[in-house]
Motif scaffolding. Structure first.
Motif, mmCIF file in Angstrom:
data_model
loop_
_atom_site.group_PDB
_atom_site.id
_atom_site.type_symbol
_atom_site.label_atom_id
_atom_site.label_comp_id
_atom_site.label_asym_id
_atom_site.label_seq_id
_atom_site.Cartn_x
_atom_site.Cartn_y
_atom_site.Cartn_z
ATOM 1 N N MET A 263 0.842 -1.200 0.000
ATOM 2 C CA MET A 263 0.000 0.000 0.000
ATOM 3 C C MET A 263 0.875 1.248 0.000
ATOM 4 N N PHE A 264 0.422 2.265 -0.745
ATOM 5 C CA PHE A 264 1.154 3.531 -0.859
ATOM 6 C C PHE A 264 0.155 4.687 -0.814
ATOM 7 N N ASP A 265 0.616 5.842 -0.346
ATOM 8 C CA ASP A 265 -0.181 7.071 -0.440
ATOM 9 C C ASP A 265 0.765 8.242 -0.562
ATOM 10 N N CYS A 266 0.279 9.329 -1.132
ATOM 11 C CA CYS A 266 1.093 10.538 -1.220
ATOM 12 C C CYS A 266 0.264 11.667 -1.836
ATOM 13 N N VAL A 267 0.579 12.902 -1.449
ATOM 14 C CA VAL A 267 -0.058 14.068 -2.070
ATOM 15 C C VAL A 267 0.630 14.460 -3.373
ATOM 16 N N LEU A 268 1.732 13.807 -3.713
ATOM 17 C CA LEU A 268 2.538 14.216 -4.870
ATOM 18 C C LEU A 268 1.744 14.273 -6.174
ATOM 19 N N PRO A 269 0.943 13.264 -6.528
ATOM 20 C CA PRO A 269 0.216 13.347 -7.807
ATOM 21 C C PRO A 269 -0.717 14.546 -7.885
ATOM 22 N N THR A 270 -1.451 14.838 -6.804
ATOM 23 C CA THR A 270 -2.379 15.968 -6.846
ATOM 24 C C THR A 270 -1.640 17.299 -6.768
ATOM 25 N N ARG A 271 -0.637 17.383 -5.913
ATOM 26 C CA ARG A 271 0.120 18.641 -5.785
ATOM 27 C C ARG A 271 0.858 18.969 -7.075
ATOM 28 N N ASN A 272 1.535 17.971 -7.650
ATOM 29 C CA ASN A 272 2.234 18.209 -8.915
ATOM 30 C C ASN A 272 1.265 18.581 -10.022
ATOM 31 N N GLY A 273 0.098 17.924 -10.036
ATOM 32 C CA GLY A 273 -0.891 18.229 -11.068
ATOM 33 C C GLY A 273 -1.341 19.676 -11.004
ATOM 34 N N ARG A 274 -1.598 20.169 -9.803
ATOM 35 C CA ARG A 274 -2.034 21.567 -9.667
ATOM 36 C C ARG A 274 -0.954 22.536 -10.118
ATOM 37 N N ASN A 275 0.295 22.091 -10.078
ATOM 38 C CA ASN A 275 1.407 22.950 -10.487
ATOM 39 C C ASN A 275 1.867 22.720 -11.923
ATOM 40 N N GLY A 276 1.168 21.839 -12.653
ATOM 41 C CA GLY A 276 1.476 21.650 -14.064
ATOM 42 C C GLY A 276 2.536 20.613 -14.375
ATOM 43 N N THR A 277 2.880 19.772 -13.398
ATOM 44 C CA THR A 277 3.832 18.698 -13.634
ATOM 45 C C THR A 277 3.083 17.380 -13.697
ATOM 46 N N LEU A 278 3.299 16.626 -14.765
ATOM 47 C CA LEU A 278 2.572 15.384 -14.984
ATOM 48 C C LEU A 278 3.521 14.198 -15.004
ATOM 49 N N PHE A 279 3.043 13.061 -14.478
ATOM 50 C CA PHE A 279 3.756 11.796 -14.603
ATOM 51 C C PHE A 279 3.316 11.122 -15.889
#
Length: 372
Positions: A263-279
């Motif tokens: 199991m994993f969790d993180c705010v990174l995907p949502t925070r990066n998305g709001r700042n215009g950085t995509l995985f």
């Protein structure tokens, strides 16, 4: 009501595919859990989260305690009903805020006296407080109150945090009484092998239904993180789920799975998305870059999300330049789908007996560093 079953194990790496059974449905692992700090995953509605394949999300005990208040959530019928999410929820304990808001806190073995980051009001956090709040919230999985030590930390500082974590785990277990809620213990110990082994021995000895691995992704290198996970893989119970807390960078997820994390969790995907950085399948993309002004292709040709199906890089860059809310929404949608799908793909590969090949293809494709 809570059960974990391992369905397959990669014989070359130890990567596991399993199923968590909770009161609000099953969770197939490995799994990435989007973070809904304040009873919402930023920029996403519950039906949209279901569309991207989110099986379980997080709520934040500290923030929900401050507002709207755990009693109000309980009065509304619990966190699931309050936020309109009918799938499983995990709540953290508030222990990470002891670390992240350290300048506002006074920590003793008895409790944490802190001032609200909202209005400066004083509050007392303790294992008993964390259990009461999480039971009122009604999550499917609750976490023991713990102390995440600073990084870098001396051996003595890490040992003090470890000892508190063990003490607080004992008190959390004693105070926890909700039978339809699983309580996970948390292993601490910073980057010190002897302390990690000691913490694992002490926490596993209390026989929790699952275990969090805390105190990583707080500033240490990826190699150090992987060394700690390798160490713990050899001593943590095979029959119980392992949760790597606060980790969501794609290479860390793949390497965590390879070391037995479920199991994993993180705010990174949502925070990066709001700042215009995509995985993407080939690495990180800064969609605001000039190079995408006339790029009419999808953000990631290998992605099946709403953004990549229907919109171009040029359009997304235009939305950001105009300050449109839709830009943050679409990028968040994409990043969460990418990360959720990454865990899904790892699971599929484990079940198919091809996880080492999946891991190698990922390493070759995902180039570290930001493009654009």
């Amino acid at each position: 009501m809570f059960e974990f079953k391992v369905e397959a194990v990669c014989p070359r790496t130890g990567a596991r595919a399993g199923v968590l059974r909770t009161p609000h449905g099953p969770v197939r692992t490995p799994v990435f859990m989007p973070v809904g700090t304040q009873a919402t995953v930023k920029a996403m509605t519950p039906p949209e989260l279901e569309e991207i394949g989110a099986q379980i999300i997080l709520g934040n005990t500290y923030h929900l305690y401050l507002r709207p208040g755990a009693e109000l959530v309980a009065e509304a019928g619990g966190l699931h009903r309050f936020m309109g999410w009918n799938r499983p929820i995990l709540t953290d304990s508030g222990g990470f805020q002891v670390f992240s808001l350290a300048q506002l806190n006074k920590v003793t073995d008895q409790d944490v006296r802190c001032r609200s980051h909202l209005d400066g009001s004083e509050h007392v956090m303790s294992p008993e407080w964390a259990m009461r709040v999480q039971e009122l919230l009604g999550s499917d999985i609750a976490m023991c109150f713990d102390q995440c030590g600073p990084f870098p930390a001396t051996h003595a500082q890490a040992e003090t945090a470890l000892e508190r974590t063990t003490l607080w785990a004992e008190r959390s277990k004693a105070a926890h009484s909700r039978p339809d809620q699983a309580l996970f213990g948390i292993v601490q110990g910073s980057v010190y092998d002897d302390l990690r082994l000691r913490s694992a021995r002490e926490i596993v000895g209390m026989d929790f239904p699952g275990y969090g691995i805390g105190g990583l992704s707080v500033g240490e290198s990826h190699d150090v993180m992987y060394r700690v996970l390798d160490l713990l893989d050899g001593v943590m119970p095979r029959e119980k789920p392992r949760y790597l807390m606060g980790v969501g960078y794609p290479p860390n997820i793949v390497e965590g799975v390879a070391r037995g994390v479920d199991m994993f969790d993180c705010v990174l995907p949502t925070r990066n998305g709001r700042n215009g950085t995509l995985f993407t399948s080939f690495g990180r993309v800064n969609i605001k870059a000039q190079r995408y002004e006339r790029d009419f292709g999808p953000v990631d040709p290998e992605c099946d999300c709403y953004l990549c199906r229907d919109f171009s890089r040029a359009y997304l860059r235009h939305l950001y330049r105009c300050g449109e809310i839709l830009a943050a929404r679409l990028c968040t949608w994409h990043n969460l789908r990418y990360t959720v799908r990454l865990a899904e793909r790892a699971r599929e590969a484990i079940l198919a007996g091809s996880f080492p090949e999946f891991r190698e293809r990922f390493r070759e494709g995902f180039q570290d560093g930001e493009r654009g």
